[in-house]
Design a protein around this motif. Sequence first.
Motif, PDB file in Angstrom:
ATOM      1  N   TYR A 215      40.686  56.985  46.733  1.00  0.00           N
ATOM      2  CA  TYR A 215      39.442  56.249  47.033  1.00  0.00           C
ATOM      3  C   TYR A 215      39.613  54.715  47.316  1.00  0.00           C
ATOM      4  O   TYR A 215      39.266  54.204  48.187  1.00  0.00           O
ATOM      5  N   ARG A 216      40.480  54.130  46.519  1.00  0.00           N
ATOM      6  CA  ARG A 216      40.727  52.762  46.730  1.00  0.00           C
ATOM      7  C   ARG A 216      41.890  52.450  47.286  1.00  0.00           C
ATOM      8  O   ARG A 216      42.883  53.127  47.708  1.00  0.00           O
ATOM      9  N   ASP A 217      41.976  51.172  47.752  1.00  0.00           N
ATOM     10  CA  ASP A 217      43.198  50.763  48.457  1.00  0.00           C
ATOM     11  C   ASP A 217      44.274  50.332  47.583  1.00  0.00           C
ATOM     12  O   ASP A 217      44.212  50.246  46.325  1.00  0.00           O
ATOM     13  N   ARG A 218      45.414  50.640  48.091  1.00  0.00           N
ATOM     14  CA  ARG A 218      46.889  50.666  47.284  1.00  0.00           C
ATOM     15  C   ARG A 218      46.468  51.407  46.215  1.00  0.00           C
ATOM     16  O   ARG A 218      46.886  51.148  44.942  1.00  0.00           O
ATOM     17  N   PRO A 253      45.891  49.897  41.827  1.00  0.00           N
ATOM     18  CA  PRO A 253      45.118  48.775  42.370  1.00  0.00           C
ATOM     19  C   PRO A 253      44.567  47.859  41.196  1.00  0.00           C
ATOM     20  O   PRO A 253      44.176  46.815  41.608  1.00  0.00           O
ATOM     21  N   GLY A 254      44.659  48.269  39.851  1.00  0.00           N
ATOM     22  CA  GLY A 254      44.079  47.536  38.892  1.00  0.00           C
ATOM     23  C   GLY A 254      42.534  47.446  38.676  1.00  0.00           C
ATOM     24  O   GLY A 254      41.945  48.183  39.470  1.00  0.00           O
ATOM     25  N   ALA A 255      42.175  46.706  37.746  1.00  0.00           N
ATOM     26  CA  ALA A 255      40.676  46.625  37.369  1.00  0.00           C
ATOM     27  C   ALA A 255      39.971  45.403  38.322  1.00  0.00           C
ATOM     28  O   ALA A 255      40.702  44.620  38.925  1.00  0.00           O
ATOM     29  N   GLN A 267      38.206  47.964  47.125  1.00  0.00           N
ATOM     30  CA  GLN A 267      39.280  47.208  46.822  1.00  0.00           C
ATOM     31  C   GLN A 267      40.334  47.062  45.785  1.00  0.00           C
ATOM     32  O   GLN A 267      40.070  47.613  45.059  1.00  0.00           O
ATOM     33  N   SER A 268      41.447  46.698  46.073  1.00  0.00           N
ATOM     34  CA  SER A 268      42.382  46.505  45.145  1.00  0.00           C
ATOM     35  C   SER A 268      42.642  45.100  44.646  1.00  0.00           C
ATOM     36  O   SER A 268      42.635  43.974  45.328  1.00  0.00           O
ATOM     37  N   TYR A 632      37.287  50.047  36.453  1.00  0.00           N
ATOM     38  CA  TYR A 632      38.075  50.992  37.534  1.00  0.00           C
ATOM     39  C   TYR A 632      37.232  51.894  37.895  1.00  0.00           C
ATOM     40  O   TYR A 632      36.652  53.044  37.390  1.00  0.00           O
ATOM     41  N   PRO A 633      36.777  51.727  39.430  1.00  0.00           N
ATOM     42  CA  PRO A 633      35.835  52.613  39.943  1.00  0.00           C
ATOM     43  C   PRO A 633      36.341  53.966  40.065  1.00  0.00           C
ATOM     44  O   PRO A 633      37.814  54.168  40.223  1.00  0.00           O
TER      45      PRO A 633
END
Length: 647
Positions: A215-218, A253-255, A267-268, A632-633
Amino acid sequence: MNVSAPPARPSALVLSLVATCTVTLSPIASAQSYTLPLTTVTATRFAEVAQALPFGVSVVTADDISASGASTVNEALMRVLGIAGRQDFFGGGEYVLDLRGFGGTADNNQVVIVDGLRLSEADLGGTRLAGIPIESIERIEVIRGSGAVLYGEGATGGVIVITTKAGAGKTRPNKASVYGAAGSYGLRELRGNVAVQGGGFSLDASAQKQKADNYRDRFASDLDSISATGQWSNDWLRLGVRGAHDDLSVQLPGALSAAQYAANPRQSGKPADEASIRNQRVGVFAKAELGSWQVTGDAGTRDKRLRSVNSGFVYDYDVASTNYSLNARHEAKLGGAVNVLVLGASHERWTRDVLGAFGSTATQSSRALYAKDDITLAGGTRISAGLRTERIVKDNTSAASGINDRMNAWELGASQPVSSTLTAYARVGRSFRLANADEFSFTSLGASLLPQVSRDAELGARWAYTGGKVDARVYSSRLTHEIGYDPNAANFFPGANVNFDPTRRQGLEIDTSHALTGSLDLRVNAALREATFRSGPYAGKDVPLVPHRTLAVRADWKPAAGHRVTGGVNWVSSQRPDFDNKCSMPAYATADVRYAWTGRFVEAALGVTNLFDKKYYTQAFGCVAGTTESIYPEAGRAFKASIRASF
């Protein structure tokens, strides 16, 4: 100033249980009763009928997993049983499951067993379940509450017992299948499994390949897993060897901050973070029927390798673990009673080498003995007693001192058939855990962490009626010296692992299933829980990352031969990410649905998760000025189409 929390209100929990049961069961209260269907479980180390067990246990079968469309153990338990889960920091489809409301330390307060051997780690690295090929699993059994006598340290919250099709030891026809799927966010998945037997020999093998952009970038991930078991058996002896390997490569992608999450949850926040995790397991096993004795033996080794880059910092380590287990069961008749004695011994060794200039070596070893005796009287009354003693030694070259302690666990239980369809049960006991390698090596200056001890109690009932069954239970665990990370603890800078002031876990759980018609089944799993501090600076406040309520409702409809529609709704209430309870993570509800058409050799399916495209998150650990941060989505709506060919 330290204050005491208001006294617990167990009566409120009992009233809630009664009210919930009334709502759930009133439509069918007048249904004709019948003898309780026999459900056999193996979470007690040996197969036995679940009806008379003095504790709660939930079962997810291979058919439940397949019908749900789950690709991992985590997904299956969250989707089918409604167990609360939080996204793992290393992604790859992994979630931290929480059986009884332990929040950030959930993984260290429950034990995972795969085909008789412990899989749980001795650090904060987490237990990875996503690498177990989902096609290899026969059933998953979840012990609700303490399993300390049978499974040892860290089992206060419960035990997840995974049995593979090979591990079940059942006679099955020769068969094979190939599965392929594609879906949203770049998902590509391929699975294959084969089972061949003859002349007392059998071979089972499963493999799985999953790639996704996610779902998220990177957040791209690439997972490979394979497992194989070869065994030989006759009418009294079974011998085998098994092996498994899984390899995950993932971008991290991190928090996100609250502002970033609101603007674009995909986004990341980390342009270069990544990790790879490789696990390998090899083992041998034996089972023998020797007159009135059943004896099982398991021995295995496990290796784990992690390589990661986090915000420019390299963190790499290697884990090596060995595990030996010997268990025996004896059944004898004593007049009109039946007595079952189970004895066991285990020995485990675990080593972790952190690499690099600031490397360290952590070790843990344990030796345990246990005995559990159950006597069932002529009228069906069952009385159970168990005791475990365990010597545990832990060390870490980065710590000033290690741990060397002997801990004991015990339990007393009873079950009573009230009628041919209703059984009441109760259990009390003591469970424990010691600080792990990451905890006792990072404490406040000069502090040593004491053993965590829990006094556990459970009261429940099982009822079967025409077309359905219900298992309802209330529980309480009163903990002293609970171990965890307190960001407000005094240290060189704020934050350290501590022994908290006394805490409690209490609540109710209801598992029910009902056949509404001959083609439509309904399953409901509901939980109401309190996880609070009993005294100290956080008195009366919630333990972080523990939702008060969860609800899972699933339906399974077979409108015509070869057609099957399954779906469900999972709801999780709000929870606190911080000890001061100044921030809140919103409640969320997600829905999934799957349609499958099955022909003679082929199954084609289309599934949708997060059907209504709910924007939500399960993991966050920051609170700034009343705003939840470090989010963290979770993924939005996702489609998956699959086809399976069986031979």
